[in-house]
Scaffold this motif. Structure first.
Motif, PDB file in Angstrom:
ATOM      1  N   SER A  69       0.753  -1.213   0.231  1.00 17.37           N
ATOM      2  CA  SER A  69      -0.035  -0.312  -0.291  1.00 17.37           C
ATOM      3  C   SER A  69       0.850   1.357   0.388  1.00 17.37           C
ATOM      4  O   SER A  69       1.887   0.907   0.246  1.00 17.37           O
ATOM      5  CB  SER A  69      -0.754   0.277   1.572  1.00 17.37           C
ATOM      6  N   LEU A  70       0.400   2.500  -0.310  1.00 21.38           N
ATOM      7  CA  LEU A  70       0.679   3.342   0.152  1.00 21.38           C
ATOM      8  C   LEU A  70       1.177   3.968   1.313  1.00 21.38           C
ATOM      9  O   LEU A  70       3.360   4.843   1.173  1.00 21.38           O
ATOM     10  CB  LEU A  70       0.061   4.777  -0.504  1.00 21.38           C
ATOM     11  N   VAL A  92       3.264  -0.613  -6.289  1.00 18.34           N
ATOM     12  CA  VAL A  92       2.089  -1.072  -7.168  1.00 18.34           C
ATOM     13  C   VAL A  92       1.993  -1.564  -8.172  1.00 18.34           C
ATOM     14  O   VAL A  92       0.862  -2.188  -8.511  1.00 18.34           O
ATOM     15  CB  VAL A  92       1.839   0.691  -6.885  1.00 18.34           C
ATOM     16  N   ARG A 391      -6.080   4.001  -8.821  1.00 17.29           N
ATOM     17  CA  ARG A 391      -5.874   5.364  -7.865  1.00 17.29           C
ATOM     18  C   ARG A 391      -7.666   5.158  -7.334  1.00 17.29           C
ATOM     19  O   ARG A 391      -7.255   5.709  -5.809  1.00 17.29           O
ATOM     20  CB  ARG A 391      -5.473   6.287  -8.252  1.00 17.29           C
ATOM     21  N   TRP A 396      -3.864   2.339  -2.823  1.00 17.62           N
ATOM     22  CA  TRP A 396      -3.162   2.791  -3.576  1.00 17.62           C
ATOM     23  C   TRP A 396      -3.570   4.947  -3.787  1.00 17.62           C
ATOM     24  O   TRP A 396      -3.090   5.111  -5.085  1.00 17.62           O
ATOM     25  CB  TRP A 396      -3.117   2.415  -4.996  1.00 17.62           C
TER      26      TRP A 396
END
Length: 434
Positions: A69-70, A92, A391, A396
């Motif tokens: 994950s971000l 990602v 997105r 993400w």
């Protein structure tokens, strides 16, 4: 005193050129520092390149690959470099690269688009490199337009077989009727027979054969297509079909037959005066209004048709420019040899016009391939549409540059390859030896 003469009896050995004139030093001196202005521009360019690379290279190589994950990416960045600025989160791409390439195509069927791509390269090889590849490969080239839909969509094999039979029927009629009724009428009869077969007879025949011999593979719905695979498929179809249609339109625009000329002119000017996105909306939303109730016209097929027609209109103008660039003497030479119109076009006029038009043709190819990203606006999940969907995932949400950098690399590889082949073809066909 008498004059004394001396004649050397041995040859002096050759001396090496000055070190400042050859090798890397010579190249740098002549190309980068040949004058004070070039020296200043070279220094400024080196500074600009250093400034860009000093920011890009750490972003690429000092990055995180093993995050899910971000937020996890940012935690790793802070723990490693004490900052999240200037570092990429390639996690990602590691997690979603298959989805970016294949969309929602079933995982266990990835071998089919991969095989279709390999066969595409094999089918193009006798056309792109005719002097290096056996002409027997042209059999695959002729069969590929029917193999590719069968691999991608699956289902019964009799649909592609019946579609191929339409071309066989048209070719046989043109070949055997030309001597009796003339080439033009034979061509019209062959096209009419092929259309009758495709629109009236092919469906029932394919259904009957499928019920007797149910040969086929697992079917895949068009809504499962997506990713870069969809861009390649749309681009290949639009490029491959628009070139012959563009040639016909260019010849029709220069025809002495008034009706044919104005039909071609009207089509070309209308298509060139309308944005591609408008045509795609017509294909997506409005086309079904004009079709009979209950008609199921595949959305990807509709997009293929619109993109092909759009590219063909621009291709016609590029080829018309090549025809206009030929001197009048080439046409007169063809007449002096006793060639008819089609023989002159096939043997003398069109090969030269296409050679002149190579840069414009390849530029049109590259443009239509990049325009495949517009299909995301009408709801197809191409690589840009999938990037937006990724997105939107909470894991993400907020990531941009990594996705678009990956997409840019994919398109650059394909477009740069087309550009390099264009330059290779121009060198191969060069005849002025200058």
């Amino acid at each position: 005193m008498s004059d004394i003469g001396f004649v050397r009896t041995e040859m002096l050995p050759e001396k090496d050129p000055p070190a400042s004139e050859v090798g890397v030093i010579g190249w740098v001196r002549h190309n980068l520092f040949s004058s004070w202005l070039n020296a200043i521009l070279t220094v400024l360019s080196i500074g600009a390149i250093y400034y860009v690379l000093s920011g890009v290279l750490p972003w690429i190589f000092q990055s995180v690959w093993n995050a899910d994950s971000l937020s996890e990416c940012r935690e790793i960045m802070k723990g490693t470099w004490e900052s999240t600025h200037g570092h990429a989160c390639w996690g990602v791409i590691r997690e979603r690269w298959l989805q970016l390439l294949f969309g929602f195509y079933p995982n266990h069927l990835y071998w089919r688009p991969i095989l279709a791509l390999v066969l595409l390269l094999a089918a193009l090889s006798p056309i792109l490199f005719s002097d290096k590849v056996s002409s027997k490969m042209l059999i695959l080239t002729a069969a590929y337009p029917f193999i590719m839909p069968f691999l991608m969509w699956g289902g019964t094999i009799w649909g592609p077989v019946c579609a191929a039979l339409g071309f066989v029927i048209g070719f046989l009629i043109i070949k055997h009727a030309a001597a009796a009724i003339g080439e033009l009428w034979a061509m019209i009869a062959g096209v009419a027979a092929a259309l009758i077969w495709w629109f009236i007879l092919a469906g029932p025949v394919a259904g009957a054969l499928s019920s007797v011999l149910p040969i086929g593979i697992e079917a895949v719905q068009s809504r499962q297509f997506g990713g870069f695979m969809l861009a390649i498929m749309l681009g290949v179809v639009a490029i491959g079909v628009s070139l012959p249609i563009g040639i016909v339109l260019a010849l029709g625009r220069q025809s002495d037959l008034i009706i044919v000329k104005y039909i071609c002119v009207g089509f070309i000017e209308f298509i060139r005066g309308v944005p591609l996105i408008t045509l795609l909306f017509v294909a997506s939303l409005l086309l079904n209004i004009f079709l009979p109730p209950g008609t199921n016209f595949d959305i990807i097929l509709r997009v293929m048709i619109m993109m092909t027609l759009f590219s063909a209109a621009y291709m016609a103008e590029v080829i018309r420019g090549g025809l206009a660039a030929l001197p009048r003497g080439q046409y007169e030479g063809a007449d002096s040899l006793g060639l008819n119109y089609w023989q002159a076009q096939r043997l003398i006029i069109m090969p030269q016009a296409l050679k002149i038009s190579i840069p414009g043709i390849v530029s049109t190819f590259i443009g239509i391939f990049k325009d495949t990203t517009l299909v995301s606006i009408i709801g197809l999940f191409d690589v840009i549409g999938l990037a937006s969907a990724i997105r939107a995932d909470t894991a993400w949400n907020g990531i941009y540059w990594e996705l678009f950098a990956f997409i840019a690399v994919l398109f650059f590889v394909v477009c740069f390859s087309m550009s390099r082949y264009s330059m290779y073809l121009e060198r191969k066909l060069k005849t002025d030896h200058r």
